[in-house]
Structure formats: structure tokens, C-alpha cells
Motif scaffolding. Sequence first.
Motif, PDB file in Angstrom:
ATOM      1  N   HIS A  92       3.925   1.484  -1.124  1.00  0.00           N
ATOM      2  CA  HIS A  92       4.531   1.528  -2.468  1.00  0.00           C
ATOM      3  C   HIS A  92       3.575   2.174  -3.455  1.00  0.00           C
ATOM      4  O   HIS A  92       3.954   3.049  -4.231  1.00  0.00           O
ATOM      5  CB  HIS A  92       4.899   0.104  -2.908  1.00  0.00           C
ATOM      6  N   ASN A  93       2.327   1.735  -3.441  1.00  0.00           N
ATOM      7  CA  ASN A  93       1.339   2.305  -4.366  1.00  0.00           C
ATOM      8  C   ASN A  93       1.096   3.777  -4.093  1.00  0.00           C
ATOM      9  O   ASN A  93       0.953   4.574  -5.029  1.00  0.00           O
ATOM     10  CB  ASN A  93       0.021   1.538  -4.285  1.00  0.00           C
ATOM     11  N   ASP A  94       1.086   4.168  -2.828  1.00  0.00           N
ATOM     12  CA  ASP A  94       0.908   5.576  -2.483  1.00  0.00           C
ATOM     13  C   ASP A  94       2.082   6.401  -3.021  1.00  0.00           C
ATOM     14  O   ASP A  94       1.898   7.506  -3.525  1.00  0.00           O
ATOM     15  CB  ASP A  94       0.780   5.721  -0.966  1.00  0.00           C
ATOM     16  N   TYR A  95       3.276   5.853  -2.938  1.00  0.00           N
ATOM     17  CA  TYR A  95       4.477   6.512  -3.461  1.00  0.00           C
ATOM     18  C   TYR A  95       4.407   6.638  -4.985  1.00  0.00           C
ATOM     19  O   TYR A  95       4.617   7.706  -5.542  1.00  0.00           O
ATOM     20  CB  TYR A  95       5.715   5.723  -3.025  1.00  0.00           C
ATOM     21  N   VAL A  96       4.088   5.538  -5.649  1.00  0.00           N
ATOM     22  CA  VAL A  96       4.085   5.507  -7.116  1.00  0.00           C
ATOM     23  C   VAL A  96       2.944   6.333  -7.709  1.00  0.00           C
ATOM     24  O   VAL A  96       3.151   7.124  -8.629  1.00  0.00           O
ATOM     25  CB  VAL A  96       4.006   4.047  -7.632  1.00  0.00           C
ATOM     26  N   PHE A  97       1.746   6.178  -7.176  1.00  0.00           N
ATOM     27  CA  PHE A  97       0.585   6.786  -7.811  1.00  0.00           C
ATOM     28  C   PHE A  97       0.156   8.130  -7.220  1.00  0.00           C
ATOM     29  O   PHE A  97      -0.527   8.902  -7.880  1.00  0.00           O
ATOM     30  CB  PHE A  97      -0.596   5.814  -7.774  1.00  0.00           C
ATOM     31  N   ASN A  98       0.545   8.399  -5.974  1.00  0.00           N
ATOM     32  CA  ASN A  98       0.087   9.625  -5.330  1.00  0.00           C
ATOM     33  C   ASN A  98       1.205  10.579  -4.945  1.00  0.00           C
ATOM     34  O   ASN A  98       0.955  11.605  -4.330  1.00  0.00           O
ATOM     35  CB  ASN A  98      -0.747   9.294  -4.083  1.00  0.00           C
ATOM     36  N   ARG A 130       0.832  -1.215   0.000  1.00  0.00           N
ATOM     37  CA  ARG A 130       0.000   0.000   0.000  1.00  0.00           C
ATOM     38  C   ARG A 130       0.860   1.256   0.000  1.00  0.00           C
ATOM     39  O   ARG A 130       0.566   2.229  -0.700  1.00  0.00           O
ATOM     40  CB  ARG A 130      -0.933   0.007   1.205  1.00  0.00           C
TER      41      ARG A 130
END
Length: 72
Positions: free
Chosen positions: A53-59, A51
Motif C-alpha cells: 500500500h505504501n509503495d503504491y501511495v508514495f512511490n 508495505r
Amino acid sequence: MDTLIACTQLSPKPSGKVFREWWLKINALVPGNMKRELNSVIISGAWMLWRHHNDYVFNGASPSVQLVLSKF
């Protein structure tokens, strides 16, 4: 077995490359009655990392080990 020693023996090593192999290895070392709890901790930890990682990549969030640990 001392808890600190057990944790250091079971924790992944920096040279480890394959998460699944590590997981199977420590699962074999833990007594049957503790496997469910161990697997819950591992799955929760992996989910929190994913989660973040996704926050870093997408947000555009900043990477933060402290943040992941505090949420965990």
C-alpha cells in the motif's frame, strides 16, 4: 478437519468490515499450540499488504495482488 475446509472457514469474508474482530474470532477457534503460528502468518500478511500500500501511495507502484503473494 480437512485443511481446505479449515482454511475456508477461517479466511476473512468479503462482508467482513473489521480486521481485529475477524482476528479475534479465528484466534478463539484455533487450538492453543497453533495460535503462535497463526498469528505470525496474519501479522506477516498484514505487514506485506501495508508495505505494498505504501509503495503504491508514495512511490507510484502499480497495485498487484500477485506481487504481494509472491513476496509473502
